[in-house]
Enzyme design. Structure first.
Site, PDB file in Angstrom:
ATOM      1  N   ARG A  88       2.654 -24.692 -23.087  1.00 29.41           N
ATOM      2  CA  ARG A  88       2.600 -25.612 -22.330  1.00 29.41           C
ATOM      3  C   ARG A  88       1.687 -26.161 -23.944  1.00 29.41           C
ATOM      4  O   ARG A  88       1.307 -28.040 -23.755  1.00 29.41           O
ATOM      5  CB  ARG A  88       1.390 -25.334 -21.009  1.00 29.41           C
ATOM      6  CG  ARG A  88       1.973 -25.578 -19.655  1.00 29.41           C
ATOM      7  CD  ARG A  88       1.546 -25.749 -18.610  1.00 29.41           C
ATOM      8  NE  ARG A  88       1.409 -26.422 -17.703  1.00 29.41           N
ATOM      9  CZ  ARG A  88       1.935 -26.018 -16.838  1.00 29.41           C
ATOM     10  NH1 ARG A  88       1.736 -24.550 -16.793  1.00 29.41           N
ATOM     11  NH2 ARG A  88       1.827 -26.154 -15.088  1.00 29.41           N
ATOM     12  N   ARG A 127       4.873 -30.410  -0.663  1.00 25.72           N
ATOM     13  CA  ARG A 127       5.046 -28.925  -1.502  1.00 25.72           C
ATOM     14  C   ARG A 127       4.341 -28.404  -0.626  1.00 25.72           C
ATOM     15  O   ARG A 127       2.719 -28.234  -1.269  1.00 25.72           O
ATOM     16  CB  ARG A 127       4.927 -28.890  -2.860  1.00 25.72           C
ATOM     17  CG  ARG A 127       5.430 -27.663  -3.615  1.00 25.72           C
ATOM     18  CD  ARG A 127       5.754 -27.544  -4.381  1.00 25.72           C
ATOM     19  NE  ARG A 127       4.279 -27.251  -6.339  1.00 25.72           N
ATOM     20  CZ  ARG A 127       4.491 -27.443  -7.026  1.00 25.72           C
ATOM     21  NH1 ARG A 127       5.621 -26.808  -7.774  1.00 25.72           N
ATOM     22  NH2 ARG A 127       3.426 -27.611  -7.496  1.00 25.72           N
ATOM     23  N   ARG A 160      -1.664 -26.878  -2.387  1.00 24.76           N
ATOM     24  CA  ARG A 160      -2.215 -26.515  -3.305  1.00 24.76           C
ATOM     25  C   ARG A 160      -3.414 -27.783  -3.487  1.00 24.76           C
ATOM     26  O   ARG A 160      -2.924 -29.286  -3.399  1.00 24.76           O
ATOM     27  CB  ARG A 160      -1.721 -26.568  -4.991  1.00 24.76           C
ATOM     28  CG  ARG A 160      -1.319 -25.490  -4.445  1.00 24.76           C
ATOM     29  CD  ARG A 160       0.402 -25.105  -5.638  1.00 24.76           C
ATOM     30  NE  ARG A 160       0.111 -25.494  -6.511  1.00 24.76           N
ATOM     31  CZ  ARG A 160       0.052 -25.482  -8.113  1.00 24.76           C
ATOM     32  NH1 ARG A 160       1.486 -24.549  -8.534  1.00 24.76           N
ATOM     33  NH2 ARG A 160       0.439 -25.908  -9.343  1.00 24.76           N
ATOM     34  N   ARG A 171      -2.338 -34.831 -14.101  1.00 28.97           N
ATOM     35  CA  ARG A 171      -1.046 -33.429 -15.114  1.00 28.97           C
ATOM     36  C   ARG A 171       0.262 -34.106 -15.178  1.00 28.97           C
ATOM     37  O   ARG A 171       0.658 -33.102 -16.773  1.00 28.97           O
ATOM     38  CB  ARG A 171      -0.355 -32.345 -13.650  1.00 28.97           C
ATOM     39  CG  ARG A 171      -1.882 -31.608 -12.561  1.00 28.97           C
ATOM     40  CD  ARG A 171      -1.027 -30.913 -11.612  1.00 28.97           C
ATOM     41  NE  ARG A 171      -0.751 -29.904 -11.320  1.00 28.97           N
ATOM     42  CZ  ARG A 171       0.203 -29.150 -10.874  1.00 28.97           C
ATOM     43  NH1 ARG A 171      -0.134 -29.944  -9.195  1.00 28.97           N
ATOM     44  NH2 ARG A 171       1.036 -28.184 -11.431  1.00 28.97           N
TER      45      ARG A 171
END
Ligand code: AMP
Length: 221
Positions: A88, A127, A160, A171
């Protein structure tokens, strides 16, 4: 076959990792899942990692490089692996090459699943993930059979903490600054395949197969 999956958080890397696992019969290694497992087990690393993850920040390179080093030497990676969420950063990518070389391996393809960031923010809201096995679900296109329960292990599904909207935006910014430079990095090495990640799961799956099929002279069809 060793494949790296790039793409912003929520771009569908996990789903496409499943496609690749079926195609090549190789394991998918998700640093996010490994870290969440460490958090669940309340290890020292897990506790430290949680501080970064909950804020939407990247866990320091040294931690994840060490985790990957231990994981990719396992026997199930002998015939290849999918790296979902690693590297990443450029530093992680630079650490990965010598690790693979030592094992007599190299990266074959780097797949960038592209989705506009405003679509990602919408997607993340729907999600959920299994608190036990880490399988992920979505209330629009990957609905569990029994509401709130994982199809695979019966674990409880939950959102989450890092999928909350403000954390997702953080993010995405980190992705743009720290991970997106890897697109050029791997493009320069001639390993990059870009896949449009918009649309139904099956459509994206087909695009992925087509892109790899072209590159592999149709061997995988
Ligand atoms: P993911 O499930 O891949 O979205 O990862 C969830 C979180 O774990 C990320 O937002 C990071 O905080 C952390 N993480 C996962 N993989 C890495 C990595 N390669 N480098 C640094 N942090 C990572």
């Amino acid at each position: 076959m060793n494949i790296v999956l790039l793409g912003a958080p929520g771009a569908g890397k996990g789903t496409q990792a499943e496609t690749l696992m079926d195609l090549y019969n190789i394991p998918s290694i998700s640093t996010g899942n490994i870290l969440r497992d460490q958090i669940a087990k309340q290890t020292i690393l897990g506790k430290k990692a949680k501080e970064y993850i909950d804020l939407g920040q990247l866990v320091p390179d040294l931690f994840v490089i060490e985790l990957i080093k231990n994981r990719i030497t396992k026997a199930d990676c002998d015939s290849g692996m999918i790296l979902d969420g690693f590297p990443r950063t450029i530093a992680q990518a630079e650490a990965l090459d010598p690790m693979l070389k030592e094992l007599g391996k190299k990266i074959d393809y780097v797949i960038d699943v592209e989705v506009p960031h405003h679509v990602i923010v919408e997607r993340m809201a729907g999600r959920t993930v299994c608190s036990k096995c880490g399988a992920s679900y979505h209330n629009r296109n990957k609905v569990e059979k029994v509401k709130g329960i994982c199809d695979f292990c019966g674990g409880k599904l939950q959102q989450r903490i890092d999928d909350k909207e403000e954390t997702v935006r953080e993010r995405l910014e980190i992705y743009t600054n720290q991970t997106a430079p890897l697109i050029e990095y791997y493009k320069d090495q001639g390993k990059l395949l870009v896949i449009d990640g918009l649309g139904e799961v099956e459509e994206v799956r087909q695009r992925l197969k087509d892109a790899l099929g072209v590159k592999c002279n149709g061997n995988i069809h």
